[in-house]
Design an enzyme around this catalytic site. Structure first.
Site, PDB file in Angstrom:
ATOM      1  N   HIS A  70       3.787   4.115  -7.620  1.00 19.18           N
ATOM      2  CA  HIS A  70       2.397   3.660  -7.686  1.00 19.18           C
ATOM      3  C   HIS A  70       1.495   4.833  -7.295  1.00 19.18           C
ATOM      4  O   HIS A  70       1.912   5.745  -6.555  1.00 19.18           O
ATOM      5  CB  HIS A  70       2.163   2.513  -6.712  1.00 19.18           C
ATOM      6  CG  HIS A  70       2.821   1.233  -7.097  1.00 19.18           C
ATOM      7  ND1 HIS A  70       2.407   0.018  -6.615  1.00 19.18           N
ATOM      8  CD2 HIS A  70       3.864   0.960  -7.923  1.00 19.18           C
ATOM      9  CE1 HIS A  70       3.148  -0.942  -7.105  1.00 19.18           C
ATOM     10  NE2 HIS A  70       4.057  -0.389  -7.907  1.00 19.18           N
ATOM     11  N   GLU A  72      -0.872   5.091  -5.167  1.00 15.55           N
ATOM     12  CA  GLU A  72      -1.035   5.257  -3.722  1.00 15.55           C
ATOM     13  C   GLU A  72       0.172   5.957  -3.096  1.00 15.55           C
ATOM     14  O   GLU A  72       0.022   6.830  -2.231  1.00 15.55           O
ATOM     15  CB  GLU A  72      -1.225   3.908  -3.016  1.00 15.55           C
ATOM     16  CG  GLU A  72      -2.410   3.118  -3.484  1.00 15.55           C
ATOM     17  CD  GLU A  72      -2.052   2.083  -4.548  1.00 15.55           C
ATOM     18  OE1 GLU A  72      -1.432   2.448  -5.576  1.00 15.55           O
ATOM     19  OE2 GLU A  72      -2.409   0.903  -4.364  1.00 15.55           O
ATOM     20  N   CYS A 100      -1.041  -3.229  -3.432  1.00 14.84           N
ATOM     21  CA  CYS A 100      -0.009  -4.257  -3.357  1.00 14.84           C
ATOM     22  C   CYS A 100       0.619  -4.225  -1.956  1.00 14.84           C
ATOM     23  O   CYS A 100       0.311  -3.327  -1.155  1.00 14.84           O
ATOM     24  CB  CYS A 100       1.051  -3.994  -4.425  1.00 14.84           C
ATOM     25  SG  CYS A 100       2.086  -2.553  -4.075  1.00 14.84           S
ATOM     26  N   CYS A 103       2.271  -0.741  -1.111  1.00 17.18           N
ATOM     27  CA  CYS A 103       1.312   0.342  -0.880  1.00 17.18           C
ATOM     28  C   CYS A 103       0.486   0.106   0.381  1.00 17.18           C
ATOM     29  O   CYS A 103       0.243   1.037   1.154  1.00 17.18           O
ATOM     30  CB  CYS A 103       0.418   0.510  -2.099  1.00 17.18           C
ATOM     31  SG  CYS A 103       1.344   1.074  -3.550  1.00 17.18           S
TER      32      CYS A 103
END
Length: 171
Positions: A70, A72, A100, A103
């Site tokens: 992801h 992040e 999410c 993260c």
């Protein structure tokens, strides 16, 4: 005064700061890069008060075939390398979509004091929408969350991406 002290004194991190919008613009550029690479268009930048932008990343799950890739997570790794420490005490993380659970947890573990996100995520949002991981008082570290910065533009990028996917009949 470090960023964490400023948060508690309420001096630094209002939702209308001009640099929030400027840095979210940078995150939107990363999201556009993801879109062009056929990745879910989420972008992230991390800033440091003395060094400026120290990380810029976008989703790369398809490219890397890595469920943890992801925006992040990649940006946190870049920021830690730039500062030569996993403790990102004075940093601010900007991301186009509400983080999410994975993260949000990683941001807390990295000791990032501020998360600024664009649009909420009704299916996986872990800062405000479904969970409140960064502000959970049961955790030994917390961070301030500022949502809704350039929210319409951040949401539009995602909507455009998934509309195009449906039009092409792809996942």
């Amino acid at each position: 005064m470090n960023a964490k002290d400023a948060i508690f004194e309420g001096k630094l991190f209002g939702s209308m700061r001009p640099d929030h919008e400027r840095n979210m613009e940078l995150a939107l550029r990363e999201a556009a890069t993801a879109f062009a690479a056929d990745e879910v268009p989420v972008g992230c930048v991390i800033t440091h008060p003395d060094m400026g932008v120290i990380a810029a990343a976008h989703n790369q799950r398809e490219q890397l075939q890595d469920p943890t890739a992801h925006a992040e997570m990649i940006a946190l790794t870049q920021a830690a390398a730039a500062l030569k420490t996993w403790r990102l005490d004075d940093c601010t993380l900007y991301v186009t979509l509400e983080p999410c659970p994975m993260c949000a947890g990683a941001v807390v573990q990295a000791r990032v004091p501020v998360i600024v996100y664009g649009c909420p995520d009704p299916k996986a949002g872990a800062c405000d929408t479904l969970y409140q991981i960064p502000t959970d008082p049961r955790l030994n570290h917390r961070c301030q969350v500022i949502g809704g910065v350039l929210a319409d533009r951040c949401a539009a990028v995602l909507s455009d991406f998934f509309r195009e996917k449906r039009r092409l009949g792809k996942k």
